[in-house]
Every structure is written in structure tokens, then in C-alpha cells.
Design an enzyme around this catalytic site. Structure first.
Site, PDB file in Angstrom:
ATOM      1  N   ASP A 222       0.868  -1.170   0.000  1.00 52.08           N
ATOM      2  CA  ASP A 222       0.000   0.000   0.000  1.00 52.08           C
ATOM      3  C   ASP A 222       0.912   1.230   0.000  1.00 52.08           C
ATOM      4  O   ASP A 222       2.105   1.129   0.282  1.00 52.08           O
ATOM      5  CB  ASP A 222      -0.894  -0.030   1.245  1.00 52.08           C
ATOM      6  CG  ASP A 222      -2.024   0.986   1.163  1.00 52.08           C
ATOM      7  OD1 ASP A 222      -2.120   1.683   0.131  1.00 52.08           O
ATOM      8  OD2 ASP A 222      -2.801   1.078   2.126  1.00 52.08           O
TER       9      ASP A 222
ATOM     10  N   ASN B 156      37.489 -36.414  -1.855  1.00 43.79           N
ATOM     11  CA  ASN B 156      38.266 -37.223  -0.922  1.00 43.79           C
ATOM     12  C   ASN B 156      37.683 -38.622  -0.752  1.00 43.79           C
ATOM     13  O   ASN B 156      38.412 -39.620  -0.715  1.00 43.79           O
ATOM     14  CB  ASN B 156      38.324 -36.537   0.447  1.00 43.79           C
ATOM     15  CG  ASN B 156      39.254 -35.334   0.441  1.00 43.79           C
ATOM     16  OD1 ASN B 156      40.058 -35.162  -0.472  1.00 43.79           O
ATOM     17  ND2 ASN B 156      39.131 -34.482   1.445  1.00 43.79           N
TER      18      ASN B 156
END
Length: 865
Positions: free
Chosen positions: A347, A681
Site C-alpha cells: 500500500d 576425498n
């Protein structure tokens, strides 16, 4: 489900525990006097000491469906992870077959990870609870004969509560007095439209929807005013009895959905890895339980097992930072959506304008200042008892300044404001015993209700020429930025029945009220900042289009298209999808139309925020991806919102968006850091385990590696975020993460195999020395990679947060001395020769440079595909 609930309501009541003898089973069907007698109360409300005693007896007026942040629940969330349970099971099996040391180490490391995650997540949840308590829902209660605003949780049986438009109904009760009182109770009955409530008695067998003399906890007032006598509170209310069914789970956010997809991807990878490693080690005749623990530890190593804790910590940190800027977070998981917002609907009053409305003038139909018009407006504003609003306050202030006295006027009745009529009426009687209906409201509603206009001391018919003249004045004033209300009156006869909105016809227009709410001086810069962050501003207002356009033009908001409420009603949903995309201003909108606009924008792929503070905003607040209200809003608006601003200011909103995007970015950093190092890894260890006659790392070493690398990850929540990560919304992209994992995982694996070669062929490392060297190398790469992949810039051009940098440096130093710490020999580490240690450090530095090059390649070419 709701229909079934209503049909079986009588059966449920017969089974509920009696709080006030048998009366509570059918209080809607017995006389008010009997109810008051049973509760030892009166229609004038309770005394404060009596209310305090009842609060002690019956407890707080709350419903606790779930203990979201209990210690036990958070701990259970840490333990119930399938990976943790599998490791515990495997450790128990190892103990049974005599591998007590390995089993104990596994259990200790798992316990350490669990406690670490729990402590961080619990502290985050406590912090969030404290922030949420800053926003409390309150009720207007009669205590000691006076109207008192108190937290709704303090409402007790026997209280009298005053309700008006926008109020959340705090407990179950019966209506004592009502004036055009309509309640939205869809949460309980599924009814689409508000239901009128009034005093009276209904059948004992009346269904929930048929109890028109009752109000229920969890529902809200759409329009009108009422006095309500509270009968049941807390778990004894209708809402309390069926809370488990009525409290729905909030829809999954985009980020949560992405996390689930990511979890599914990792689960598939882990299953393939575990099965493959077990099969290979079985055919190579390696110890079964060692191989099982090794495979499971690898699975844990690849998973970001602290992701739930990291997510909670990051969201908590974001919520606390938002709070510092004046934003209270009511729904934690909406923070990422806040950051991803690309359309903000708001608004204009109080956000784009000053929000301090003043009455510029009260004019007759010729446009001249009129004290008579101001006097009638004062009567209307002074006697209304519905929703407080700045327009009525401005009228009363102007009338007082003008010395207007209305002491001779007596209020007879009130027709409260609602968002369909867009008008408010007061019936007042003067000292000559004349009664006048005085109505003020939107010009498009007042003018059709009039058949004449005030012409001096006479009235003349409202003909076409006069109507055109009035509409031209209205248009001119609106284009100048004035909000214009019409004021109409008519003399009415005395009557025994209440006056209603049906009496608002055949009236006489006497003048206009011109209000001015100037645009904020500093909001233009904020709008520009939002534009830089790719957030569109759309104005949705109940005011007329010309006023809204005036404000937009003053603030240099480009107006592409304007849609009015009447335009909207002519379009179906599919057409609205396209119109909503192009429109900047939506004017003269009612609550249901606001909700339609939000749905349309979401259908076109936008992440939509809606900012509102009135009851007419509640449907849109619930429908938006991000509902935003303010601390001064009506209760139903605050209850519907995900975020509450401590003041109505777009600059606060901009800071909140930035914090939301930082939260998203830092959560994503943890994921990218984990998968880039861990994936490579784990794949490398799985591959080398086929070649080596021994396991490259023991299960306990893998778990310790994973445990130590998690500590810096917990500090990512406070990491600095590069500007390019907050200048536009960032959406979850599973393909991006998958490609990132593969490319950076392969890069990591290349250096892993270089490390294997150095250990085996240059230093001829034996099993314990190999494992120690590989442990150091893999942990170093995981720690340094976090500093590289946390930014898209060259890592030396983006400064990490102090905690992340300090914790990373600390654990890098700890990693290098781990082989020389005596009590860690239980993990079978051995001291390494200095040349070997220097070689591992050198490999890590080369890995950093290589990863930096790969990162540049990824973001310039692969990520854009």
C-alpha cells in the site's frame, strides 16, 4: 474432513472433559443468566484479582500443538539421522566381535558430532524464541470496569472482550452485544464468506456453523463491533480440541525443496558407494567389519551431516541481524524466500507516504471551506467505535483546532465501516431531538447513495450536470494527491430496531473531506536500492487510481499500467496473470481482489512479498510468499505475516532483503564447501582402497577428519557476503550443485592421487605413516577449500568473516601437529618426517591455486550453461 468434523461435533462434546460442570457442553443453547451464574461472573467483566486467580486455576489461554524447540526434540533430530544410527549399530557389532577400541572411538566421535550439532541448533532455537516473543497478540478486555489492553494469553473464562474489525478472537464465548458484526470463521467451518453474529440462543443440536450467537478462538472479525463473554479458553476451546487437524504445515519453501532434492542425490551416491566398497573388499578378502566401518564412514564423510544445524544457525543469525534492523521473524524458514523476493506489493500509506494524515480542508459541494461539513464529520469520527484509523484522528484534530463543539449531540446508533461498503455511518440526535444519519466514505460509494445535494440552506436534486461537476472536482483533487471522502446526511425517524447499511440511501451530499499524506522524502532512494536488487515495486491500494498515480510519479516509480477494482472484476484468472505482470498500480481494490493479484503474480513465477497492516490485507498476506506487516497493525494482519516490522519503512525492508540473501548465500557456502572437498576425498579413498593391501584410512580416522572439518563450518553463518550475492535473488539450482560437485570433486581427486603417489613412491610410506599423511592432506584441503569456494571472486579479493578465518587457521595449525600429540595415538597416528610434512603443505598450496583456476572456469563457462 471439516464436514466430517461438523457432523460429529456433538459426539466430541460428549467426550470432552467438563470445565464448568455440564454447562460447557451446550452453553450456546442456554440463557445468559445461567451462563453467568455457572461462571460466577457478570456482563461488566472481572475484577483484576479475580482474573488473576482464574488464570492460576485454568492456565494460560494458549494451545501448544508442538514443542518445536524442546531439548529432547532437538537432540532426537540429531540422533535419528540414518547415518548416525547405522554407525552406532556398526560400532556395537564391532564391540561384540572384540574390536572394542575401534568401536569406542567411533561412538566417541559420533557423540561429539551429535553434541556439537545439538548445542548450536539449541542455542539458535532459543534465540529465535526470544525474537518471536517481541510480537504478541493482544485483546481489549474489561477489567475493573475499564477497557484494558492485555496479551491474549491472559484471557480467562468470565472475561468480557471488546471486538472490532481486525481483531483476532482470543477464546470461545457468547455474544452480548453486536452491531453489524461479521466474523470470518473459515479456519473452523470452511465457510467462504463472513458470518453475522448476534446475541440470542440457538438449538442444543446446532452445528458449529449454526451457532450464530458464539465466537471461536482462531477466527477473526471482518467488520462491525461486539462485546463477547468468554466461556472457554486454551485447550478447552473448539480450536484447542481439533488443533492437530486445523494447524496445517506451512508450504515448503523453494530452499527447503532444494535441500530435499540435494539430500536425495547424496543418498543415491552413498548407497552406490557403500555397496561397491563392500563388494570390492569382500572379493579382496579384507576384514569384513573393518571394511563395513570404512564404507559407512565414507558415506558419513560425503554427507553434510551438520546441514540441519548449519541451516538453523544460519537462519538464527539472519533473524538476529534482521532484528537489529527492526524486522521480527515469525516464520524462520521464510527468510530465504525474503531474500529471493523479486516483487514487492505494498500500500502507499505509511510506506511510500509519511503516514501522518492531516485534514487539509472540509469543503461544501462548491469547493468552499465549510464549518458545517467539518462539524458533521466530527460527529461521525468522534462517535465511531470500530477500527481506529488516522482519518478519524485527523478529522477530530482539525475540528478541535477550529473550536467545534458537539456536546449537544448524542449518539444513537452506529453502522460500522466495512471494506465492501467503504463507508461508516453514525446516527446522532441533536438538542432539538432531530436524528440524522451521517455517512462518510469513498466517493464512488457515497455519490450513488445520494439523490440530492446541499445548496446553502436548501437541497436540490442531484442531476447529471451536478454529478459531472462533482466528479470533475473529485478527479482534479485526486490528481493533486488528495484523498477525498464524501460526506452525506439524511434525517431519520426514531425506530426500535437497529439502523443498518440498508438505511444508507436517498441521502443528501453536503461536502467533501480532503486529506493529505505527502510522499516520504527519503523513500525514493530506497526504491532505487530495491531496483538495484532486482525487486519490482507494485502499489496495491483501496484508494483511487489518480491519487496512487500522483504518489508514484512524485517518487519516480515508472507507471506502466493501472488496473482498478472494476477492471479486475471483468477479467478471468488467466487474463489477470498477464495483466498483473505489466501493471504497476492496482487501485480501488477490496481484500479478495488483493488476494487474486498475489495469486496471479505467483503463477507467473515471481517470489512475491506483500506488505499490509489492515484486516483487508490479511488474505493477501497469507497468500504471498512473504507476508510483511508492522507492529502497529491489526492483530489479524500480524498473525498472517511472516515478518513484522517495528516501523513502517521500506528502508527496513531493504535491509531485511539483504539479510535474507546473505542467509541464503552462507547456507549454500556450507553445502558447496562440503561437497567440493568431501566428494573428491571419499571417491579417492574408495578408489585407492582397491589398489592398496590395507585400508587408506581407518573408520575412526575418517570420522575424526569429518568432525574437525565441521568446526569452521559452524562459523559460516557470520561470514562476509560479496555484494554480487545480494544484488539479485538467488534461486536453488540442483543442476548447478551437481555440476559443482563433479568438477571440484574431480579436481580434489587429482590431487588426492598425487598425494598417494608421493606417499607410496617417494617416501615409501608404511600403512600407519600413509594413513597419517593422507589424513593430514585430506583435512588440510577441506579446511583451505572453504576459504576458496566461499566466494566467486579470487579468494584474496574477498575477506572472510573473522570467526571463519580464525577457526580455519586454528584447525589448520592443529592438523599439522596432530601426529605429535601423544593421546591421539589411539587413532594410530605416527610422527611424520619433516620433508614429508613439507611436501604435503606444498601439495596443498598447489591445490589452492588449481582450485582457484577451476573456479574461474566454472563461473565463466559451465555455470552459465
Amino acid at each position: 474432513m471439516m464436514k466430517h468434523f461438523l457432523m460429529n461435533r456433538k459426539k466430541m462434546i460428549s467426550q470432552q472433559p467438563s470445565t464448568f460442570a455440564e454447562m460447557t457442553a451446550n452453553y450456546w443453547s442456554i440463557s445468559l443468566d445461567q451462563v453467568l451464574k455457572e461462571l460466577n461472573a457478570s456482563v461488566e467483566g472481572l475484577q483484576a484479582n479475580d482474573a488473576s486467580a482464574r488464570l492460576s486455576k485454568y492456565g494460560l489461554n494458549t494451545i501448544r500443538v508442538k514443542q518445536q524447540n524442546s531439548i529432547g526434540r532437538i537432540m532426537l533430530n540429531q540422533i535419528k539421522s540414518p547415518l548416525v544410527l547405522i554407525l552406532i549399530f556398526a560400532a556395537i557389532i564391532s564391540g561384540i566381535v572384540g574390536e572394542w577400541v575401534d568401536a569406542l572411538i567411533v561412538l566417541v566421535v559420533v557423540a561429539g558430532s551429535t553434541i556439537l550439532g545439538f548445542s548450536q541448533e539449541y542455542s539458535a532455537s532459543v534465540a529465535i524464541d526470544k525474537l518471536r516473543k517481541q510480537v504478541t497478540i493482544k485483546s481489549n478486555i474489561l477489567r475493573d470496569g475499564k477497557s484494558t489492553i492485555l496479551p491474549s494469553e491472559n484471557v480467562v473464562p468470565g472475561d468480557v472482550v471488546l471486538l472490532s474489525a481486525g481483531s483476532l478472537i482470543p477464546a470461545d464465548g457468547i455474544v452480548l452485544e453486536a452491531n453489524d458484526f461479521f466474523v470470518n470463521q473459515a479456519v473452523l467451518t470452511g465457510e467462504t464468506f463472513p458470518v453475522e453474529k448476534k446475541p440470542g440462543i440457538v438449538s442444543e443440536n446446532a452445528s458449529l456453523a449454526e451457532r450464530t450467537n458464539c465466537v471461536f478462538m482462531g477466527t477473526n472479525v471482518r467488520s462491525g463491533i461486539a462485546r463477547v463473554f468468554i466461556v472457554q479458553t486454551g485447550k478447552e476451546t473448539i480450536f484447542g480440541q481439533v488443533a492437530e487437524r486445523l494447524v496445517s504445515t506451512p508450504p515448503e519453501t523453494e530452499f527447503e525443496h532444494g535441500l530435499h532434492e540435494f539430500g536425495t542425490l547424496l543418498t543415491q551416491i552413498m548407497m552406490v558407494m557403500v555397496i561397491s566398497i563392500l563388494a570390492l573388499n569382500f572379493f579382496m578378502n579384507k576384514p569384513f567389519f573393518d571394511s563395513l566401518l570404512f564404507a559407512l564412514a565414507l558415506a558419513v564423510g560425503i554427507s553434510p551431516e551438520l546441514l540441519p544445524a548449519i541451516t538453523s544457525i544460519t537462519l538464527s543469525h539472519g533473524a538476529k541481524k534482521m532484528n537489529e534492523h527492526g524486522v521480527i521473524v515469525r516464520r524462520l524458514n521464510a527468510i530465504e524466500d525474503f531474500g529471493n523476493m523479486d516483487v514487492l506489493c505494498t500500500d502507499k500509506t505509511g510506506t511510500l507516504t509519511e503516514g501522518v494524515v492531516h485534514l487539509d480542508n472540509a469543503l461544501d459541494i462548491f469547493g468552499n471551506s465549510s464549518k458545517d461539513v467539518l462539524r458533521y464529520a466530527m460527529i461521525n469520527a468522534h462517535f465511531q467505535t470500530g477500527l481506529d484509523n488516522p482519518l478519524d484522528e485527523a478529522i477530530q484534530q482539525a475540528a478541535q483546532d477550529a473550536g467545534i463543539d458537539i456536546q449537544d449531540e448524542q449518539k444513537i446508533s452506529e453502522i460500522p465501516y466495512d471494506f465492501v461498503r467503504k463507508s461508516l455511518s453514525i446516527v446522532a440526535e441533536n438538542k432539538q431531538r432531530q436524528r440524522f444519519l451521517i455517512t462518510k466514505g469513498a466517493m464512488d460509494r457515497i455519490l450513488p447513495a445520494c439523490e440530492s445535494v446541499q445548496f446553502g440552506s436548501d437541497t436540490i436534486p442531484l442531476d447529471a450536470a451536478t454529478r459531472d461537476s462533482i466528479e470533475k472536482k473529485f478527479g482534479d483533487w485526486s490528481e493533486e494527491g488528495f484523498r477525498v471522502l464524501g460526506l452525506a446526511i439524511k434525517e431519520v425517524e426514531k425506530q426500535t430496531d437497529s439502523y443498518t447499511y440498508k438505511d444508507e440511501h436517498a441521502m443528501t451530499l453536503i461536502g467533501f473531506l480532503l486529506f493529505l499524506d505527502p510522499p516520504k522524502t527519503d523513500v525514493e532512494q530506497t526504491i532505487e536500492e530495491l531496483k538495484k536488487r532486482n525487486v519490482q515495486i507494485k502499489i496495491i491500494t483501496g484508494d483511487n487510481a489518480k491519487v496512487a498515480k500522483h504518489v508514484a510519479n512524485h517518487l519516480h516509480i515508472p507507471v506502466q499500467n493501472i488496473i482498478t477494482g472494476s477492471d479486475l472484476n471483468k477479467q478471468n484468472d488467466q487474463v489477470l496473470w498477464h495483466l498483473a505482470e505489466s501493471a504497476t498500480i492496482f487501485a480501488e481494490m477490496d481484500p479478495n481482489q488483493k488476494e487474486r493479484i498475489i495469486h496471479a503474480l505467483r503463477k507467473t513465477g515471481h517470489v512475491v512479498g506483500y506488505m499490509g497492516d489492515g484486516i483487508n490485507d490479511a488474505p493477501a498476506l497469507r497468500s504471498a510468499d512473504i507476508g510483511i506487516s508492522v507492529d502497529t497493525a491489526v492483530d489479524v494482519a500480524k498473525d498472517a505475516a511472516d515478518f513484522v516490522l517495528l516501523r513502517k519503512d521500506l528502508s527496513i525492508l531493504q535491509k531485511g532483503i539483504d539479510e535474507g540473501r546473505k542467509t541464503y548465500a552462507n547456507t549454500l557456502k556450507y553445502i558447496l564447501t562440503t561437497i567440493s572437498a568431501n566428494f573428491g576425498n571419499m571417491i579417492s579413498m574408495a578408489g585407492i582402497s582397491v589398489y592398496l593391501p590395507f585400508l587408506p584410512l581407518l573408520a575412526s580416522q575418517i570420522l575424526l577428519n569429518n568432525f574437525l572439518s565441521d568446526f569452521p563450518g559452524l562459523t559460516i553463518a557470520s561470514d562476509n557476503v560479496d555484494y554480487e550475492m545480494i544484488e539479485k535473488p538467488n534461486h536453488w539450482n540442483t543442476r548447478f550443485i551437481r555440476n559443482y560437485m563433479i568438477l571440484f570433486g574431480l579436481t580434489s581427486s587429482i590431487f588426492d592421487f598425487l598425494t598417494f603417489g608421493v606417499l607410496l613412491f617417494f617416501f615409501h610410506a608404511q600403512p600407519d605413516e600413509f594413513r597419517t599423511g593422507w589424513f593430514i592432506e585430506s583435512l588440510l584441503t577441506e579446511l583451505v577449500i572453504a576459504l576458496v569456494v566461499r566466494t566467486r571472486r579470487p579468494f584474496f579479493h574477498s575477506r572472510p568473516g573473522n570467526l571463519l578465518l580464525a577457526s580455519s587457521l586454528f584447525f589448520i595449525g592443529l592438523t599439522l601437529v596432530i601426529p605429535y600429540i601423544p593421546f591421539l595415538k589411539i587413532f594410530r597416528f605416527v610422527p611424520l618426517p619433516i620433508p614429508l610434512l613439507m611436501a604435503l603443505i606444498g601439495l596443498t598450496m598447489v591445490y589452492v591455486l588449481a582450485t582457484e583456476s577451476v573456479k574461474k572456469l566454472f563461473f565463466t563457462k559451465i555455470a552459465k550453461q
